[in-house]
Every structure is written in structure tokens, then in C-alpha cells.
Design a protein around this motif. Structure first.
Motif, PDB file in Angstrom:
ATOM      1  N   LYS A  61       0.824  -1.204   0.000  1.00  0.00           N
ATOM      2  CA  LYS A  61       0.000   0.000   0.000  1.00  0.00           C
ATOM      3  C   LYS A  61       0.865   1.264   0.000  1.00  0.00           C
TER       4      LYS A  61
ATOM      5  N   LYS B 197      -6.981  -1.935  10.206  1.00  0.00           N
ATOM      6  CA  LYS B 197      -7.800  -0.726  10.050  1.00  0.00           C
ATOM      7  C   LYS B 197      -7.972  -0.336   8.590  1.00  0.00           C
ATOM      8  N   GLU B 198      -7.148  -0.946   7.719  1.00  0.00           N
ATOM      9  CA  GLU B 198      -7.140  -0.593   6.301  1.00  0.00           C
ATOM     10  C   GLU B 198      -6.936   0.914   6.138  1.00  0.00           C
ATOM     11  N   ALA B 199      -5.863   1.399   6.774  1.00  0.00           N
ATOM     12  CA  ALA B 199      -5.569   2.827   6.757  1.00  0.00           C
ATOM     13  C   ALA B 199      -4.060   3.046   6.831  1.00  0.00           C
ATOM     14  N   TYR B 200      -3.626   4.146   6.235  1.00  0.00           N
ATOM     15  CA  TYR B 200      -2.229   4.557   6.352  1.00  0.00           C
ATOM     16  C   TYR B 200      -2.008   5.141   7.741  1.00  0.00           C
TER      17      TYR B 200
ATOM     18  N   TYR C  19       1.317   1.219   7.086  1.00  0.00           N
ATOM     19  CA  TYR C  19      -0.055   0.860   6.716  1.00  0.00           C
ATOM     20  C   TYR C  19      -0.555  -0.190   7.687  1.00  0.00           C
TER      21      TYR C  19
ATOM     22  N   ALA D 199      -6.005  12.370   0.317  1.00  0.00           N
ATOM     23  CA  ALA D 199      -6.479  11.509   1.397  1.00  0.00           C
ATOM     24  C   ALA D 199      -7.071  12.347   2.520  1.00  0.00           C
TER      25      ALA D 199
ATOM     26  N   GLY E 289      -8.109  12.045   6.825  1.00  0.00           N
ATOM     27  CA  GLY E 289      -7.879  11.239   8.009  1.00  0.00           C
ATOM     28  C   GLY E 289      -8.107  12.017   9.283  1.00  0.00           C
TER      29      GLY E 289
ATOM     30  N   ARG F 245      -6.950   7.727   4.889  1.00  0.00           N
ATOM     31  CA  ARG F 245      -7.362   6.845   3.785  1.00  0.00           C
ATOM     32  C   ARG F 245      -7.531   7.671   2.527  1.00  0.00           C
ATOM     33  N   LYS F 246      -7.204   7.050   1.419  1.00  0.00           N
ATOM     34  CA  LYS F 246      -7.336   7.725   0.122  1.00  0.00           C
ATOM     35  C   LYS F 246      -8.811   7.798  -0.267  1.00  0.00           C
TER      36      LYS F 246
ATOM     37  N   THR G 296      -4.141   8.461  11.379  1.00  0.00           N
ATOM     38  CA  THR G 296      -4.370   7.574  10.252  1.00  0.00           C
ATOM     39  C   THR G 296      -5.095   8.321   9.151  1.00  0.00           C
TER      40      THR G 296
ATOM     41  N   ARG H 141       1.014   4.174  -2.679  1.00  0.00           N
ATOM     42  CA  ARG H 141       0.905   5.580  -2.275  1.00  0.00           C
ATOM     43  C   ARG H 141       1.996   6.447  -2.892  1.00  0.00           C
TER      44      ARG H 141
END
Length: 200
Positions: free
Chosen positions: A18, A174-177, A170, A33, A35, A199-200, A197, A22
Motif C-alpha cells: 500500500k 484498520k485498512e488505513a495509512y 499501513y 487523502a 484522516g 485513507r485515500k 491515520t 501511495r
């Protein structure tokens, strides 16, 4: 090829997939993104007037807070001299004020560093060293720094420089940067830190 992929070479492939995605942006592409910063800490209270002054250049700021929404925008473009540059726009939405932290980055391939001009218009310059950790995160630290006064750049003694530490990763659950930034100075201590955190 992305300027960051060019900088990191083979180690780029060790980044979390990921993060590779990015940092793959190229000319005319935009990474946008949104956050939340779980925590933002400003400098000591006695430094408030100085930090407030720096906000005029869309640089660091004095506010602190928790659960602060923010936007991150990266734009890639070619400068008139043919050099590819990445513009960073970080926008923090505090309850009573919006703060911006902008920068422009290019690559110095001979020295293998990122050239980072901070603020808008640029007020400070810093060499940044990028490396990939064993965990697949991206670690960034600062090196030589200068005060920028128009076309004049004055090398800062180490005692006046800001020490920058960044870890970007990443979180698969949480599926987040994830991002953790700390800026400090050996004389006055912490200047600004934030973690959160996006997200795109």
C-alpha cells in the motif's frame, strides 16, 4: 518513474504494497487523502508567538488537540527547469482555526537525499533521508538545513536545526495509512508532533 521509487531503488520493493501504491504518483497525478490525527502536540507555551508567526508561511503551528480531522494532498508537476517536483499540502481542521503545513520536494540523486523546501513561500530547507525499515514502513529523518530568504540560503548551525523524524506505514486491520511525525530542537525541545491515520 516516481521520484521516491527512483530514490529508494531496490529497497522500494520492501515497502508495504500500500505504501508502494501511495508513493507511485508521477507527473500530473494527485494523491488526496482524508484522516484524523489522534493527537497533535504544539511547542511550549512561551514559544506560541514565534510559532504563530510561522503560520504566515503555511509552516508549523502552535495548536494542540486530539481527534483533529486533516487532509493530505500530493501533486506532482514538472518545473520550468525540467525537474519533477512533489508538492505536499497538509491541512489540519482545528475547532477554531485551520492550519496548513506545505512543502515542495525534489530528489538530489547525486547525494541520494530528498530536497525539502518547507513553507509557502519557502522559509526553511532541509535534506531528508528516506529508508525502508524491516517492517516495510518508511522512515524519514532530517539532515542539513538552511534558512531561505528569497534566493539566499543560509546554512543553519546544528544547534538551531529542527530534528525531524517521520514513520509512515499501513495498518492492514484498520485498512488505513499511519503517520507519526516529530519535530524537535536540541535547545527548546519539541516543536510539533502528530500521529494519526488516513485513507485515500
Amino acid at each position: 518513474m516516481s521520484i521516491y521509487k527512483n530514490l529508494l531503488g531496490e529497497s522500494y520493493e520492501r515497502l508495504h504494497p500500500k505504501l508502494q501504491e501511495r508513493y507511485s504518483f508521477q507527473e500530473s497525478s494527485v494523491f488526496h487523502a482524508k484522516g484524523v490525527m489522534s493527537e497533535i502536540k504544539g511547542a511550549k507555551k512561551w514559544m506560541y508567538p514565534f510559532m504563530l508567526l510561522l503560520t504566515r508561511w503555511n509552516f508549523i503551528f502552535p495548536e494542540s488537540g486530539r481527534d483533529i480531522p486533516f487532509d493530505l494532498v500530493n501533486r506532482v508537476y514538472e518545473r520550468p527547469d525540467g525537474i519533477e517536483e512533489v508538492k505536499w499540502e497538509r491541512i489540519f481542521f482545528f475547532p477554531k482555526v485551520t492550519r496548513r503545513f506545505h512543502a515542495q520536494m525534489t530528489i538530489d540523486s547525486q547525494r541520494n537525499v530528498v530536497r525539502d523546501y518547507l513553507g509557502e513561500p519557502s522559509l526553511f530547507y532541509s535534506d531528508l533521508i528516506f529508508r525502508v525499515t524491516n517492517q516495510g514502513t518508511l522512515a524519514i529523518t532530517s539532515a542539513s538545513q538552511k534558512l531561505v530568504m528569497g534566493r539566499i540560503e543560509i546554512l543553519l548551525p546544528k544547534v538551531l536545526q529542527g530534528n525531524v523524524e517521520v514513520i509512515e506505514g499501513y495498518d492492514d486491520i484498520k485498512e488505513a495509512y499511519t503517520i507519526h511525525v516529530k519535530i524537535s530542537n536540541r535547545l527548546v525541545g519539541d516543536l510539533l508532533s502528530y500521529k494519526g491515520t488516513f485513507r485515500k
